[in-house]
Scaffold this motif. Structure first.
Motif, PDB file in Angstrom:
ATOM      1  N   MET A  19      47.129  34.700  36.214  1.00  0.00           N
ATOM      2  CA  MET A  19      47.577  33.509  36.015  1.00  0.00           C
ATOM      3  C   MET A  19      46.722  32.643  35.315  1.00  0.00           C
ATOM      4  SD  MET A  19      48.697  32.445  39.890  1.00  0.00           S
ATOM      5  CE  MET A  19      50.313  33.213  40.761  1.00  0.00           C
ATOM      6  N   ARG A  22      47.747  33.421  31.626  1.00  0.00           N
ATOM      7  CA  ARG A  22      48.822  32.878  31.340  1.00  0.00           C
ATOM      8  C   ARG A  22      48.742  31.469  30.884  1.00  0.00           C
ATOM      9  NH1 ARG A  22      53.501  34.398  35.403  1.00  0.00           N
ATOM     10  NH2 ARG A  22      54.625  33.370  33.947  1.00  0.00           N
ATOM     11  N   LEU A  23      47.732  30.754  31.525  1.00  0.00           N
ATOM     12  CA  LEU A  23      47.679  29.323  31.332  1.00  0.00           C
ATOM     13  C   LEU A  23      46.479  29.392  30.232  1.00  0.00           C
ATOM     14  CD1 LEU A  23      47.439  28.275  34.982  1.00  0.00           C
ATOM     15  CD2 LEU A  23      49.314  27.815  33.448  1.00  0.00           C
ATOM     16  N   THR A 107      52.027  29.458  43.271  1.00  0.00           N
ATOM     17  CA  THR A 107      52.824  29.793  42.293  1.00  0.00           C
ATOM     18  C   THR A 107      51.811  29.164  41.047  1.00  0.00           C
ATOM     19  OG1 THR A 107      53.784  27.615  41.906  1.00  0.00           O
ATOM     20  CG2 THR A 107      54.830  29.272  43.588  1.00  0.00           C
ATOM     21  N   LEU A 108      52.286  29.986  39.904  1.00  0.00           N
ATOM     22  CA  LEU A 108      51.649  29.441  38.649  1.00  0.00           C
ATOM     23  C   LEU A 108      51.647  27.971  38.211  1.00  0.00           C
ATOM     24  CD1 LEU A 108      50.163  30.498  35.986  1.00  0.00           C
ATOM     25  CD2 LEU A 108      52.491  30.490  35.120  1.00  0.00           C
ATOM     26  N   ASN A 109      52.575  27.341  38.913  1.00  0.00           N
ATOM     27  CA  ASN A 109      52.635  25.907  38.636  1.00  0.00           C
ATOM     28  C   ASN A 109      51.921  25.307  39.552  1.00  0.00           C
ATOM     29  OD1 ASN A 109      53.983  23.793  37.713  1.00  0.00           O
ATOM     30  ND2 ASN A 109      55.226  23.468  39.505  1.00  0.00           N
ATOM     31  N   GLN A 112      48.340  25.501  37.782  1.00  0.00           N
ATOM     32  CA  GLN A 112      48.105  24.853  36.797  1.00  0.00           C
ATOM     33  C   GLN A 112      48.029  23.193  37.135  1.00  0.00           C
ATOM     34  OE1 GLN A 112      51.811  24.526  34.263  1.00  0.00           O
ATOM     35  NE2 GLN A 112      50.542  24.033  32.415  1.00  0.00           N
TER      36      GLN A 112
END
Length: 127
Positions: A19, A22-23, A107-109, A112
């Motif tokens: 993750m 991905r960020l 989640t990824l969100n 973030q």
């Protein structure tokens, strides 16, 4: 930003690291427990510690306590990742001066947003 990810479960470490990648975070180190993490923190400079709470040898809470008592590490940003959303646990963590908390599963969100919150908060605090 140099990040240390600490979790005794390899799958959780890899999920978090993937993750973070991905960020667009690239400088990531991993540790399997609090004891290994503390050794890494004393040997290298990190900007952020992301740690689980429940681990063998040295728990995340013990790790946070050690970090906050060490003059060289006291300013390190800390985000706790845990499945424990108990009110007392959260209050105890706040008293340990953590910067953020993420409850599993996430989640990824969510990750973030938490990292952005920590970054914004840290920009306003003198270190």
């Amino acid at each position: 930003m140099k990040i240390l990810v600490v979790d005794d479960m390899p799958l959780m470490r890899h999920v978090m690291i993937n993750m973070l990648r991905r960020l667009k975070y690239k400088d990531i180190t991993e540790a399997t427990d609090g004891a290994q993490a503390l050794r890494l923190l004393k040997a290298h400079n990190f900007d952020l510690l992301i740690t689980d709470l429940n681990m063998p040898r040295m728990s995340g809470k013990e790790l946070i306590g050690n970090v906050r008592q060490d003059q060289k590490l006291t300013g390190l940003a800390i985000v706790v990742v845990t499945c424990d959303d108990n009110k007392q646990t959260i209050l105890n963590l706040i008293s340990e001066k953590i910067d953020g908390m993420i409850v599993k599963p996430f989640t990824l969100n969510t990750l973030q947003k938490q990292l952005q919150y920590v970054a914004n908060r840290r920009d306003k605090l003198p270190l």
